[in-house]
Scaffold this active site. Structure first.
Site, PDB file in Angstrom:
ATOM      1  N   ASP A   9       0.857  -1.182   0.000  1.00 23.72           N
ATOM      2  CA  ASP A   9       0.000   0.000   0.000  1.00 23.72           C
ATOM      3  C   ASP A   9       0.902   1.244   0.000  1.00 23.72           C
ATOM      4  OD1 ASP A   9      -1.831   1.965   0.465  1.00 23.72           O
ATOM      5  OD2 ASP A   9      -2.684   1.080   2.285  1.00 23.72           O
ATOM      6  N   ASP A 112      -3.256   2.235  -5.794  1.00 26.14           N
ATOM      7  CA  ASP A 112      -2.000   2.215  -5.022  1.00 26.14           C
ATOM      8  C   ASP A 112      -1.881   1.024  -4.081  1.00 26.14           C
ATOM      9  OD1 ASP A 112      -3.968   3.160  -3.233  1.00 26.14           O
ATOM     10  OD2 ASP A 112      -2.417   4.066  -1.991  1.00 26.14           O
ATOM     11  N   GLU A 113      -2.680  -0.012  -4.314  1.00 29.66           N
ATOM     12  CA  GLU A 113      -2.615  -1.193  -3.451  1.00 29.66           C
ATOM     13  C   GLU A 113      -2.635  -2.467  -4.281  1.00 29.66           C
ATOM     14  OE1 GLU A 113      -5.521  -1.398  -0.134  1.00 29.66           O
ATOM     15  OE2 GLU A 113      -5.897   0.695  -0.657  1.00 29.66           O
TER      16      GLU A 113
END
Ligand SMILES: [Mg+2]
Length: 313
Positions: A9, A112-113
């Site tokens: 993350d 973003d993960e």
């Protein structure tokens, strides 16, 4: 063999990516991450919402999802930068392509993960921690940003682990650590538990994840149905879903995103749809195809789905 799952993350992704862009591409000296700064929609008009903030901005209690004007009241010297979705997509792609060099099975969860199935690395690296350090160093060197890594034997626990202390940290959350690391957390920290559910759980006298884990399943079922069983399993660290590297192919073109806060007004919703639609249309044009039916689906913070579709003339 027990699985080894990572959840990665990026820390304050939009803000970090903008900061790196300004340093590496625009050759600016100032690192936005070191001053109170935030990415906010429609900065000039001073409305819109905070999409990401720096750590110094966080110290002013600035929250993701709050209005830009609210944030400026808390911190008048806040430096605001407009969002750049194209830049985020490029950073996200670069990030994922490095992760894919370490695992054959990487599932993008949001911009973003990602989840990475690292089970096979047991034969190459001494420990999951060792490979994590290598990936972190490499991404920091090549791409200039930091991220959290959660390590466990399933997706849920890995995700919960990466949410523990931030930024730039590596946490494990193996089943034997659940009691000590996860059960003391407020129930609102549990994956899938949103604001409405938190309220409901509070009225049932459930305030921590541990209390949820020890609640009679019948009570949860009667108040929350299937969803109650799901969060009960989660509170006990059980999750049987797999890391799936590619969504099954279909004939349609789609795009989706996960917003880290609730969208509760039309303009914000339109902005998200516009960003999603733009990239879908680019892909349609690139492939020289056209679409007849347009469908939109929304999944809310309790994973309730709703969708609508229409045929174009
Ligand atoms: Mg993030």
């Amino acid at each position: 063999m027990e699985s080894v799952i990572f959840h990665v993350d990026v820390n304050s992704a939009f803000l970090s990516w903008e900061a790196v862009y300004r340093i590496q591409v625009k050759r600016e000296r100032l690192d936005l991450r070191t001053i109170p700064s935030a990415v906010g929609g429609d900065v000039k008009k001073r409305h819109g919402i905070i999409l990401a903030k720096s750590l110094p901005a966080k110290r002013y209690n600035i929250q993701t999802g709050e209005s830009v004007s609210e944030a400026c009241k808390k911190c008048p010297e806040l430096v605001l930068v407009p969002p750049q979705y194209e830049l985020y997509e490029r950073c996200s792609e670069a990030f994922l392509s490095i992760l894919k060099q370490y695992s054959p099975n990487v599932e993008q969860y949001s911009i973003d993960e990602a989840y990475c199935d690292m089970t096979g690395t047991k034969y190459i690296y001494e420990s999951p921690y060792e490979i994590t350090c290598e990936i972190k160093d490499r991404i920091y060197k090549e791409l200039g940003f930091t991220f959290n890594v959660g390590i466990s034997c399933n997706k849920l626990l890995a995700k919960m682990a990466s949410d523990l202390k931030k930024p730039n940290m590596v946490h494990t959350l193996y089943p034997k650590e659940i009691k000590e690391k996860m059960w003391r957390l407020p129930v609102s920290d549990l994956f899938y538990v949103g604001r409405a559910t938190t309220k409901k759980l509070h009225t049932l006298g459930i305030h921590t994840i541990g209390e949820l884990a020890r609640t009679d399943i019948g009570i949860l079922r009667s108040h929350l149905k299937k969803y109650g069983e799901l969060i009960y399993d989660f509170a006990n660290g059980r999750d049987t879903s797999y890391v799936i590297d590619e969504r099954p192919k279909n004939k349609g073109y789609g795009n989706s995103t996960t917003i880290p806060f609730d969208i509760d007004n039309r303009n914000a919703a339109r902005m998200v749809f516009l960003v999603l639609a733009e990239t879908v249309c680019t892909r349609l044009r690139k492939d020289g195809v056209s679409a007849a039916v347009v469908a939109i689906s929304i999944v809310d913070f309790e994973f309730r789905h709703c969708s609508h579709q229409g045929r174009m003339p």
